[in-house]
Enzyme design. Structure first.
Site, PDB file in Angstrom:
ATOM      1  NE  ARG A  16       0.556  -9.203   2.928  1.00 26.05           N
ATOM      2  CZ  ARG A  16       0.223  -8.100   2.691  1.00 26.05           C
ATOM      3  NH1 ARG A  16       0.273  -7.175   4.002  1.00 26.05           N
ATOM      4  NH2 ARG A  16      -0.151  -7.469   1.579  1.00 26.05           N
ATOM      5  CG  ASP A  57       9.002  -0.220   5.899  1.00 23.34           C
ATOM      6  OD1 ASP A  57       9.726  -1.125   6.772  1.00 23.34           O
ATOM      7  OD2 ASP A  57       8.190  -0.644   5.293  1.00 23.34           O
ATOM      8  NE  ARG A 104       9.154  -2.510   0.863  1.00 19.53           N
ATOM      9  CZ  ARG A 104       8.784  -2.737  -0.303  1.00 19.53           C
ATOM     10  NH1 ARG A 104       9.526  -3.664  -1.122  1.00 19.53           N
ATOM     11  NH2 ARG A 104       7.875  -2.348  -0.685  1.00 19.53           N
ATOM     12  CB  VAL A 142      -0.933  -0.096   1.350  1.00 18.77           C
ATOM     13  CG1 VAL A 142      -1.601   1.287   1.439  1.00 18.77           C
ATOM     14  CG2 VAL A 142      -1.816  -1.230   1.101  1.00 18.77           C
ATOM     15  CB  CYS A 161      -7.678  -7.485   1.813  1.00 23.35           C
ATOM     16  SG  CYS A 161      -6.469  -6.296   1.650  1.00 23.35           S
ATOM     17  CB  THR A 220      -7.965  -2.624   6.908  1.00 21.78           C
ATOM     18  OG1 THR A 220      -7.770  -2.312   5.583  1.00 21.78           O
ATOM     19  CG2 THR A 220      -9.640  -3.127   7.205  1.00 21.78           C
ATOM     20  CB  THR A 227      -4.569  -3.752  10.466  1.00 19.50           C
ATOM     21  OG1 THR A 227      -5.307  -3.484   9.310  1.00 19.50           O
ATOM     22  CG2 THR A 227      -4.233  -2.340  10.914  1.00 19.50           C
TER      23      THR A 227
END
Length: 423
Positions: free
Chosen positions: A326, A33, A38, A15, A260, A120, A83
């Site tokens: 994930r 980050d 990363r 995102v 998600c 979220t 989240t």
């Protein structure tokens, strides 16, 4: 809004990175980050998520850091961290609250920055948890020294059509003036325009029901697939007929994983339970979809006459053509096949081998695995690489008397000469 508006994006995953790159075209933008690896990869021009290619990274004016102290005093701080849920499927807000504490240390009250959350959450988290946490740490006053906003992320990993610069962004703000400023910011990065939500809680709720709705619709598809399977009736034949009706919704069955759809409904159900409401439909959908991997494994084992053998699973990521592991339900399917006694080989050209081992204890096979023969070959994730192999090459992986399983009916001819099964 002006060219000297300063923006910090906290969290550079699926995102945050596309958003930060888009913002950097218009504003002085820093991407933060805490994963030093990363940041190093991105500075070297490599995005492990596959969302931003090396040329776009090289051309971007985005500054990158893993140190909050290197971030300038900003007008906007946008939080885009994961989240997830915990082992009991309860919202795990530790990451977003840790990010909130980081943000608290970055606020310059002289600029009265707007903190925009994209993560979220269930309705109320931004104003009832995040804002008060910043106040507790800093002694500053929400609505005076800093302001809150919410703009739910709508990134679909691997989707090159609905990208951040094309989608409609829902925006919200603590006050009408803050809403105007948040809208003005996002209007600069997307041609899809913005929708001004009535409140921050309305925007939070909109995000969480978007994925819950998809989850419930897919659960219906998975349930009727099981019913029709018991009748020796192909779900694909049924859907081909049903979709000729103008208002039939084009959902299809399958494994529901990822960060998600397989997670967000639990945020909504958690809030419902806090209010004393039993969210029967939401939880029934989650249960149906979570059980699908085990049902498929059991079904395949039954079609093999209850005889375990060598199995090859093609694909481990949660969806096609992305490296994202994930909450992959393919891992659950593999675990069940192993419980039933099958010796499972797993291949995925996009997944990271170290991550697969860390997350699921699975070893990814190299391409030599595609030269052997198996009693069961399962096309679990329809990566383009697999579909491009075609029916003949995929069929060649199946030993005599073996079974080819194609979960999405992506390669219709594969396994026709030996044995073929699809949902």
């Amino acid at each position: 809004m002006s060219a000297d508006t300063k923006v910090v994006v906290v969290g550079l995953g699926y995102v945050g990175l596309p958003l930060a790159v888009a913002l950097a075209k218009r504003f002085d933008t820093v991407g933060l980050d805490i994963d030093t690896g990363r940041i190093a990869e991105l500075k070297d021009g490599h995005d492990r998520t596959g969302e931003i290619d090396a040329d776009r990274l090289a051309a971007s004016s985005l500054s990158l850091t893993s140190d909050p102290a290197e971030c300038p005093a900003a007008d906007f701080i946008i939080v885009t961290v994961p989240t997830p849920v915990d082992a009991d499927n309860k919202p795990d807000l530790r990451i977003v609250m840790a990010a909130t504490r980081t943000v608290a240390g970055m606020i310059d009250p002289a600029r009265a920055p707007i903190i925009v959350y994209e993560s979220t959450v269930y309705p109320g988290v931004t104003e009832e948890l995040c804002g008060p946490e910043i106040e507790r740490i800093t002694g500053l006053v929400s609505g005076k020294d800093f302001f809150l906003g919410y703009s739910p992320e709508r990134i679909n990993p691997g989707d090159r059509e609905h990208t951040i610069d094309k989608i409609t962004k829902v925006v919200s703000g603590q006050t009408p003036e803050v809403l105007d400023r948040v809208a003005a910011l996002y209007e600069q990065v997307t041609s899809g325009g913005v929708f001004r939500a009535a409140s921050i809680r309305a925007a939070e709720a909109a995000k969480v029901i978007e994925n819950a709705q998809r989850d419930i619709n897919i659960a219906f598809m998975n349930e009727i697939t099981r019913i029709f399977s018991a009748m020796d009736l192909s779900i694909w034949d049924v859907l081909a007929a049903a979709r000729t009706k103008w208002n039939f919704l084009p959902f299809h069955p399958g494994l529901v994983g990822g960060h998600c759809i397989g997670v967000d409904p639990f945020y909504l159900s958690h809030k419902a339970e806090m209010l004393g409401h039993n969210p029967q439909v939401i939880l029934a959908g989650r249960s149906t979809n979570d059980d699908m991997a085990g049902w498929i494994a059991d079904r395949l084992h039954g079609l093999r006459g209850g005889v375990a053998g060598r199995a090859l699973v093609l694909g481990l990521t949660f969806k096609e053509n992305v490296p994202d592991l994930r909450n992959s339900k393919v891992a659950d399917l593999i675990a069940r096949l192993a419980e039933l006694g099958h010796a499972v080989t797993v291949h995925d050209p996009l997944a990271d081998a170290a991550e697969a081992h860390h997350e699921y204890g699975l070893e990814l096979a190299d391409d030599a695995a595609l030269t052997e023969h198996y009693d069961l070959v399962l096309l679990a994730v329809t990566h383009d690489d697999y579909v491009a192999m075609g029916a003949d090459k995929l069929s060649a992986l199946v030993a005599p008397g073996g079974l080819f399983a194609d979960l999405k009916n992506a390669v219709p001819g594969a396994g026709a000469a030996t044995g073929r099964w699809t949902l």
